[in-house]
Design a protein around this motif. Sequence first.
Motif, PDB file in Angstrom:
ATOM      1  N   ASP A  16       0.833  -1.206   0.000  1.00 23.46           N
ATOM      2  CA  ASP A  16       0.000   0.000   0.000  1.00 23.46           C
ATOM      3  C   ASP A  16       0.869   1.258   0.000  1.00 23.46           C
ATOM      4  O   ASP A  16       0.589   2.219  -0.723  1.00 23.46           O
ATOM      5  CB  ASP A  16      -0.927   0.026   1.221  1.00 23.46           C
ATOM      6  N   LEU A  17       1.913   1.255   0.809  1.00 23.14           N
ATOM      7  CA  LEU A  17       2.809   2.409   0.859  1.00 23.14           C
ATOM      8  C   LEU A  17       3.524   2.615  -0.476  1.00 23.14           C
ATOM      9  O   LEU A  17       3.704   3.755  -0.923  1.00 23.14           O
ATOM     10  CB  LEU A  17       3.834   2.249   1.986  1.00 23.14           C
ATOM     11  N   VAL A  18       3.925   1.528  -1.112  1.00 24.71           N
ATOM     12  CA  VAL A  18       4.587   1.630  -2.419  1.00 24.71           C
ATOM     13  C   VAL A  18       3.628   2.242  -3.432  1.00 24.71           C
ATOM     14  O   VAL A  18       4.006   3.114  -4.214  1.00 24.71           O
ATOM     15  CB  VAL A  18       5.107   0.256  -2.891  1.00 24.71           C
ATOM     16  N   ARG A  19       2.381   1.821  -3.415  1.00 25.46           N
ATOM     17  CA  ARG A  19       1.389   2.389  -4.339  1.00 25.46           C
ATOM     18  C   ARG A  19       1.159   3.873  -4.052  1.00 25.46           C
ATOM     19  O   ARG A  19       1.027   4.675  -4.972  1.00 25.46           O
ATOM     20  CB  ARG A  19       0.068   1.629  -4.242  1.00 25.46           C
ATOM     21  N   GLU A  20       1.127   4.246  -2.783  1.00 23.83           N
ATOM     22  CA  GLU A  20       0.840   5.633  -2.412  1.00 23.83           C
ATOM     23  C   GLU A  20       2.050   6.550  -2.588  1.00 23.83           C
ATOM     24  O   GLU A  20       1.920   7.671  -3.057  1.00 23.83           O
ATOM     25  CB  GLU A  20       0.395   5.702  -0.944  1.00 23.83           C
ATOM     26  N   ARG A  21       3.221   6.080  -2.194  1.00 21.80           N
ATOM     27  CA  ARG A  21       4.399   6.951  -2.119  1.00 21.80           C
ATOM     28  C   ARG A  21       5.503   6.595  -3.100  1.00 21.80           C
ATOM     29  O   ARG A  21       6.478   7.312  -3.210  1.00 21.80           O
ATOM     30  CB  ARG A  21       4.993   6.895  -0.704  1.00 21.80           C
ATOM     31  N   GLY A  22       5.387   5.474  -3.760  1.00 23.64           N
ATOM     32  CA  GLY A  22       6.466   5.007  -4.628  1.00 23.64           C
ATOM     33  C   GLY A  22       7.396   4.096  -3.859  1.00 23.64           C
ATOM     34  O   GLY A  22       7.372   4.041  -2.628  1.00 23.64           O
ATOM     35  N   ASP A  23       8.222   3.371  -4.578  1.00 24.66           N
ATOM     36  CA  ASP A  23       9.147   2.415  -3.959  1.00 24.66           C
ATOM     37  C   ASP A  23      10.432   3.149  -3.594  1.00 24.66           C
ATOM     38  O   ASP A  23      11.364   3.256  -4.391  1.00 24.66           O
ATOM     39  CB  ASP A  23       9.419   1.253  -4.910  1.00 24.66           C
ATOM     40  N   VAL A  24      10.470   3.677  -2.390  1.00 24.17           N
ATOM     41  CA  VAL A  24      11.595   4.485  -1.934  1.00 24.17           C
ATOM     42  C   VAL A  24      12.879   3.676  -1.905  1.00 24.17           C
ATOM     43  O   VAL A  24      13.951   4.181  -2.252  1.00 24.17           O
ATOM     44  CB  VAL A  24      11.292   5.096  -0.545  1.00 24.17           C
ATOM     45  N   VAL A  25      12.806   2.427  -1.525  1.00 25.20           N
ATOM     46  CA  VAL A  25      14.003   1.578  -1.461  1.00 25.20           C
ATOM     47  C   VAL A  25      14.606   1.420  -2.861  1.00 25.20           C
ATOM     48  O   VAL A  25      15.815   1.576  -3.050  1.00 25.20           O
ATOM     49  CB  VAL A  25      13.676   0.206  -0.832  1.00 25.20           C
ATOM     50  N   ALA A  26      13.768   1.141  -3.850  1.00 24.42           N
ATOM     51  CA  ALA A  26      14.262   0.985  -5.222  1.00 24.42           C
ATOM     52  C   ALA A  26      14.816   2.301  -5.755  1.00 24.42           C
ATOM     53  O   ALA A  26      15.851   2.323  -6.430  1.00 24.42           O
ATOM     54  CB  ALA A  26      13.147   0.478  -6.125  1.00 24.42           C
ATOM     55  N   GLU A  27      14.163   3.415  -5.444  1.00 23.77           N
ATOM     56  CA  GLU A  27      14.648   4.722  -5.890  1.00 23.77           C
ATOM     57  C   GLU A  27      15.993   5.054  -5.255  1.00 23.77           C
ATOM     58  O   GLU A  27      16.883   5.590  -5.916  1.00 23.77           O
ATOM     59  CB  GLU A  27      13.625   5.796  -5.556  1.00 23.77           C
ATOM     60  N   ALA A  28      16.147   4.743  -3.980  1.00 25.63           N
ATOM     61  CA  ALA A  28      17.413   4.994  -3.297  1.00 25.63           C
ATOM     62  C   ALA A  28      18.523   4.144  -3.900  1.00 25.63           C
ATOM     63  O   ALA A  28      19.660   4.611  -4.077  1.00 25.63           O
ATOM     64  CB  ALA A  28      17.281   4.716  -1.803  1.00 25.63           C
ATOM     65  N   LYS A  29      18.206   2.902  -4.238  1.00 25.68           N
ATOM     66  CA  LYS A  29      19.202   2.022  -4.859  1.00 25.68           C
ATOM     67  C   LYS A  29      19.633   2.578  -6.213  1.00 25.68           C
ATOM     68  O   LYS A  29      20.824   2.619  -6.526  1.00 25.68           O
ATOM     69  CB  LYS A  29      18.622   0.611  -5.018  1.00 25.68           C
ATOM     70  N   ARG A  30      18.663   3.026  -7.032  1.00 24.50           N
ATOM     71  CA  ARG A  30      18.995   3.605  -8.332  1.00 24.50           C
ATOM     72  C   ARG A  30      19.841   4.864  -8.173  1.00 24.50           C
ATOM     73  O   ARG A  30      20.803   5.082  -8.905  1.00 24.50           O
ATOM     74  CB  ARG A  30      17.724   3.916  -9.124  1.00 24.50           C
ATOM     75  N   ALA A  31      19.499   5.705  -7.203  1.00 22.66           N
ATOM     76  CA  ALA A  31      20.260   6.938  -6.969  1.00 22.66           C
ATOM     77  C   ALA A  31      21.685   6.619  -6.542  1.00 22.66           C
ATOM     78  O   ALA A  31      22.644   7.259  -6.993  1.00 22.66           O
ATOM     79  CB  ALA A  31      19.561   7.796  -5.914  1.00 22.66           C
ATOM     80  N   ALA A  32      21.853   5.615  -5.682  1.00 18.88           N
ATOM     81  CA  ALA A  32      23.187   5.224  -5.234  1.00 18.88           C
ATOM     82  C   ALA A  32      24.013   4.678  -6.393  1.00 18.88           C
ATOM     83  O   ALA A  32      25.203   5.000  -6.528  1.00 18.88           O
ATOM     84  CB  ALA A  32      23.096   4.184  -4.121  1.00 18.88           C
ATOM     85  N   GLU A  33      23.401   3.860  -7.250  1.00 20.61           N
ATOM     86  CA  GLU A  33      24.115   3.317  -8.407  1.00 20.61           C
ATOM     87  C   GLU A  33      24.510   4.434  -9.372  1.00 20.61           C
ATOM     88  O   GLU A  33      25.625   4.436  -9.902  1.00 20.61           O
ATOM     89  CB  GLU A  33      23.256   2.274  -9.117  1.00 20.61           C
ATOM     90  N   HIS A  34      23.603   5.395  -9.568  1.00 23.14           N
ATOM     91  CA  HIS A  34      23.900   6.524 -10.448  1.00 23.14           C
ATOM     92  C   HIS A  34      25.076   7.335  -9.903  1.00 23.14           C
ATOM     93  O   HIS A  34      25.995   7.692 -10.641  1.00 23.14           O
ATOM     94  CB  HIS A  34      22.655   7.402 -10.588  1.00 23.14           C
ATOM     95  N   THR A  35      25.048   7.599  -8.610  1.00 22.97           N
ATOM     96  CA  THR A  35      26.136   8.351  -7.974  1.00 22.97           C
ATOM     97  C   THR A  35      27.451   7.589  -8.077  1.00 22.97           C
ATOM     98  O   THR A  35      28.503   8.180  -8.353  1.00 22.97           O
ATOM     99  CB  THR A  35      25.795   8.621  -6.494  1.00 22.97           C
ATOM    100  N   GLN A  36      27.402   6.281  -7.893  1.00 27.64           N
ATOM    101  CA  GLN A  36      28.613   5.461  -7.994  1.00 27.64           C
ATOM    102  C   GLN A  36      29.187   5.517  -9.416  1.00 27.64           C
ATOM    103  O   GLN A  36      30.393   5.654  -9.598  1.00 27.64           O
ATOM    104  CB  GLN A  36      28.288   4.025  -7.612  1.00 27.64           C
ATOM    105  N   HIS A  37      28.310   5.457 -10.427  1.00 31.56           N
ATOM    106  CA  HIS A  37      28.771   5.540 -11.818  1.00 31.56           C
ATOM    107  C   HIS A  37      29.367   6.914 -12.118  1.00 31.56           C
ATOM    108  O   HIS A  37      30.391   7.023 -12.792  1.00 31.56           O
ATOM    109  CB  HIS A  37      27.632   5.236 -12.784  1.00 31.56           C
TER     110      HIS A  37
END
Length: 58
Positions: A16-37
Motif C-alpha cells: 500500500d505504501l509503495v502504491r501511495e508513495r512510490g518504492d523508496v528503497v528501489a529509488e534509493a538504490k537507483r540513486a546510489a548506483e547513479h552516484t557510484q557511476h
Amino acid sequence: MTLSPTENIQLTIYDDLVRERGDVVAEAKRAAEHTQHQAAALLGSPDDAFAPWRYGTP
C-alpha cells in the motif's frame, strides 16, 4: 513459502505504501548506483588505475 498472518499484513502495508508513495528503497538504490557511476567516471575506476595506457606505456 507460506507467510504468517503478521508477515502477510506487513507485506500488504508495504505494498500500500509503495502504491501511495512510490518504492523508496528501489529509488534509493537507483540513486546510489547513479552516484557510484558518476564518481567512477569522474575519478576513474580502480581497474583503470593499473592500466598501462594511463601512464603512457604501450
